[in-house]
Design a protein around this motif. Structure first.
Motif, PDB file in Angstrom:
ATOM      1  N   PHE A   8       0.898  -1.037  -0.108  1.00  0.00           N
ATOM      2  CA  PHE A   8       0.031  -0.147  -0.097  1.00  0.00           C
ATOM      3  C   PHE A   8       0.786   1.197  -0.061  1.00  0.00           C
ATOM      4  O   PHE A   8       1.715   1.562   0.796  1.00  0.00           O
ATOM      5  CB  PHE A   8      -1.052  -0.014   1.311  1.00  0.00           C
ATOM      6  CG  PHE A   8      -1.864   1.216   1.302  1.00  0.00           C
ATOM      7  CD1 PHE A   8      -3.062   0.719   1.078  1.00  0.00           C
ATOM      8  CD2 PHE A   8      -1.750   2.412   1.699  1.00  0.00           C
ATOM      9  CE1 PHE A   8      -4.208   1.920   0.947  1.00  0.00           C
ATOM     10  CE2 PHE A   8      -2.653   3.299   1.713  1.00  0.00           C
ATOM     11  CZ  PHE A   8      -3.923   3.266   1.278  1.00  0.00           C
ATOM     12  N   ILE A   9       0.877   1.998  -1.141  1.00  0.00           N
ATOM     13  CA  ILE A   9       1.770   3.165  -1.403  1.00  0.00           C
ATOM     14  C   ILE A   9       0.784   4.301  -1.079  1.00  0.00           C
ATOM     15  O   ILE A   9       0.001   4.704  -1.927  1.00  0.00           O
ATOM     16  CB  ILE A   9       2.404   3.079  -2.452  1.00  0.00           C
ATOM     17  CG1 ILE A   9       3.177   2.000  -2.842  1.00  0.00           C
ATOM     18  CG2 ILE A   9       3.147   4.488  -2.843  1.00  0.00           C
ATOM     19  CD1 ILE A   9       3.704   1.735  -4.276  1.00  0.00           C
ATOM     20  N   PRO A  10       0.955   5.186  -0.037  1.00  0.00           N
ATOM     21  CA  PRO A  10       0.216   6.380   0.091  1.00  0.00           C
ATOM     22  C   PRO A  10       0.502   7.575  -0.914  1.00  0.00           C
ATOM     23  O   PRO A  10       1.639   7.716  -1.447  1.00  0.00           O
ATOM     24  CB  PRO A  10       0.341   6.888   1.615  1.00  0.00           C
ATOM     25  CG  PRO A  10       1.754   6.410   1.763  1.00  0.00           C
ATOM     26  CD  PRO A  10       2.076   5.164   1.043  1.00  0.00           C
ATOM     27  N   SER A  11      -0.155   8.582  -0.963  1.00  0.00           N
ATOM     28  CA  SER A  11      -0.112   9.707  -1.822  1.00  0.00           C
ATOM     29  C   SER A  11       1.292  10.370  -1.217  1.00  0.00           C
ATOM     30  O   SER A  11       2.077  11.253  -2.070  1.00  0.00           O
ATOM     31  CB  SER A  11      -1.076  10.684  -1.871  1.00  0.00           C
ATOM     32  OG  SER A  11      -2.367  10.023  -2.292  1.00  0.00           O
ATOM     33  N   SER A  12       1.388  10.501  -0.003  1.00  0.00           N
ATOM     34  CA  SER A  12       2.738  11.070   0.783  1.00  0.00           C
ATOM     35  C   SER A  12       4.016  10.521   0.291  1.00  0.00           C
ATOM     36  O   SER A  12       5.195  10.815   0.481  1.00  0.00           O
ATOM     37  CB  SER A  12       2.684  11.101   2.123  1.00  0.00           C
ATOM     38  OG  SER A  12       2.388   9.880   2.631  1.00  0.00           O
ATOM     39  N   LEU A  13       4.093   8.974  -0.372  1.00  0.00           N
ATOM     40  CA  LEU A  13       5.423   8.520  -0.640  1.00  0.00           C
ATOM     41  C   LEU A  13       5.515   8.928  -2.209  1.00  0.00           C
ATOM     42  O   LEU A  13       4.954   7.966  -3.098  1.00  0.00           O
ATOM     43  CB  LEU A  13       5.351   6.850  -0.426  1.00  0.00           C
ATOM     44  CG  LEU A  13       6.710   6.154  -0.753  1.00  0.00           C
ATOM     45  CD1 LEU A  13       7.552   6.935  -0.112  1.00  0.00           C
ATOM     46  CD2 LEU A  13       6.195   4.823  -0.255  1.00  0.00           C
ATOM     47  N   LYS A  14       6.517   9.552  -2.554  1.00  0.00           N
ATOM     48  CA  LYS A  14       6.691  10.107  -3.667  1.00  0.00           C
ATOM     49  C   LYS A  14       7.941   9.331  -4.399  1.00  0.00           C
ATOM     50  O   LYS A  14       8.802   8.962  -3.739  1.00  0.00           O
ATOM     51  CB  LYS A  14       7.074  11.705  -3.750  1.00  0.00           C
ATOM     52  CG  LYS A  14       6.004  12.593  -2.936  1.00  0.00           C
ATOM     53  CD  LYS A  14       4.864  12.692  -3.916  1.00  0.00           C
ATOM     54  CE  LYS A  14       3.674  13.644  -3.078  1.00  0.00           C
ATOM     55  NZ  LYS A  14       2.387  13.749  -3.820  1.00  0.00           N
ATOM     56  N   GLY A  15       7.740   9.370  -5.870  1.00  0.00           N
ATOM     57  CA  GLY A  15       8.706   8.998  -6.638  1.00  0.00           C
ATOM     58  C   GLY A  15       9.705  10.278  -6.554  1.00  0.00           C
ATOM     59  O   GLY A  15       9.384  11.448  -6.482  1.00  0.00           O
ATOM     60  N   THR A  16      11.039   9.805  -6.644  1.00  0.00           N
ATOM     61  CA  THR A  16      12.190  10.984  -6.601  1.00  0.00           C
ATOM     62  C   THR A  16      12.881  10.959  -7.737  1.00  0.00           C
ATOM     63  O   THR A  16      13.200   9.958  -8.654  1.00  0.00           O
ATOM     64  CB  THR A  16      12.996  11.070  -5.446  1.00  0.00           C
ATOM     65  OG1 THR A  16      13.656   9.858  -5.371  1.00  0.00           O
ATOM     66  CG2 THR A  16      12.071  11.358  -4.164  1.00  0.00           C
TER      67      THR A  16
END
Length: 277
Positions: free
Chosen positions: A136-144
């Motif tokens: 489960f990947i939330p919106s707060s875990l961003k690609g960089t």
């Protein structure tokens, strides 16, 4: 009896107190067998197509963090007194704060290697393993634009990972992708991250760890019953040294793309490991 014809008695078709014989040609019998669907949920291993055997299964409510050999929770003590990795009743939670550090230029909250009943369950050279789980990947875990890894296969004595699952940003587009470090960080199964957020996604990662061109990686993501990614590559180097390889899960990221860093988390559940035997 005619060659190629099978005669049997139908025990459930009485007529006049007698059982009526039914004739089946060999061709009809084979066609009927081919048309019979597998029962829902039947694994390929059940019909001899594959030989994967369950070697590890993590129950967070029962096993807790003892399912893993190492817990790398703020190992540089940058956030003293705070726990970042949790075994909850039905899932594992990895928490990352913007201020957390693992050295001067990166962050890490990961679990390392797996064990059953206190014994390590490692990948050995020329073996094929499959890791199944949900994330489960939330919106707060961003690609960089630098590196953000949420899964790795590593050797204990080698700095470079073998493969990673990474969240990468190019411009305004964020993707999830596998990176193959024995093939010059070639990318596999690149797909848009946005539609996969805030829901449980099924992950399957299959790796044959072997020298030279003997390695192979297969990677799939499913959103419910929809396959989003199913990609593979063979003929690559997936054995970079040492005497074993092992998985890692969690959040491991550079701080260089600071505009994309937020307080965040990652959830994992239904974690299993299978070996091809």
């Amino acid at each position: 009896m005619q060659v190629g014809v099978i005669r049997r008695l139908e025990g459930n078709t009485p007529r006049g107190g007698c059982f009526m014989p039914t004739l089946f040609t060999r061709r009809a019998t084979l066609l009927a067998a081919a048309a019979t669907p597998f029962a829902a949920g039947t694994a390929l291993a059940d019909v001899g197509v594959t030989a994967f055997k369950l070697r590890w299964s993590a129950d967070p409510g029962k096993d807790g963090l003892r399912a893993f050999v190492g817990v790398e929770d703020d190992r540089s003590d940058s956030h003293p007194g705070v726990t970042h990795i949790f075994a909850e009743p039905t899932q594992y939670r990895f928490v990352m704060h913007k201020s957390d550090r693992d050295g001067s230029d990166r962050q890490r909250q990961e679990v390392r290697a797996i064990q059953m009943n206190g014994s390590r369950v490692d990948m050995k050279k020329n073996e094929t393993w499959r890791y199944d789980y949900q994330m489960f990947i939330p919106s707060s875990l961003k690609g960089t634009s630098s590196f953000t890894h949420i899964f790795q296969v590593k050797h204990t004595s080698v700095a470079s990972p073998v493969v990673t699952m990474s969240l990468h940003r190019t411009g305004s587009t964020e993707n999830v992708e596998m990176r193959l470090f024995g093939a010059g960080q070639a990318k596999l199964g690149v797909t848009n991250l946005a539609p996969l957020r805030n829901k449980w996604i099924d992950v399957e990662i299959e790796v044959k760890v072997a020298d030279g061109s003997g390695g192979r990686v297969r990677y799939s993501l499913k959103d419910g019953g929809t396959t989003i990614v199913n990609a593979s590559r063979s003929g690559i180097d997936t054995w970079l040294g040492g005497d074993q390889a092992h998985p890692k899960w969690g959040i491991y990221r550079s701080i260089n793309d600071s505009g994309q860093l937020q307080d965040t988390y990652l959830l994992l559940r239904n974690m299993k490991a299978y070996r091809d035997e």
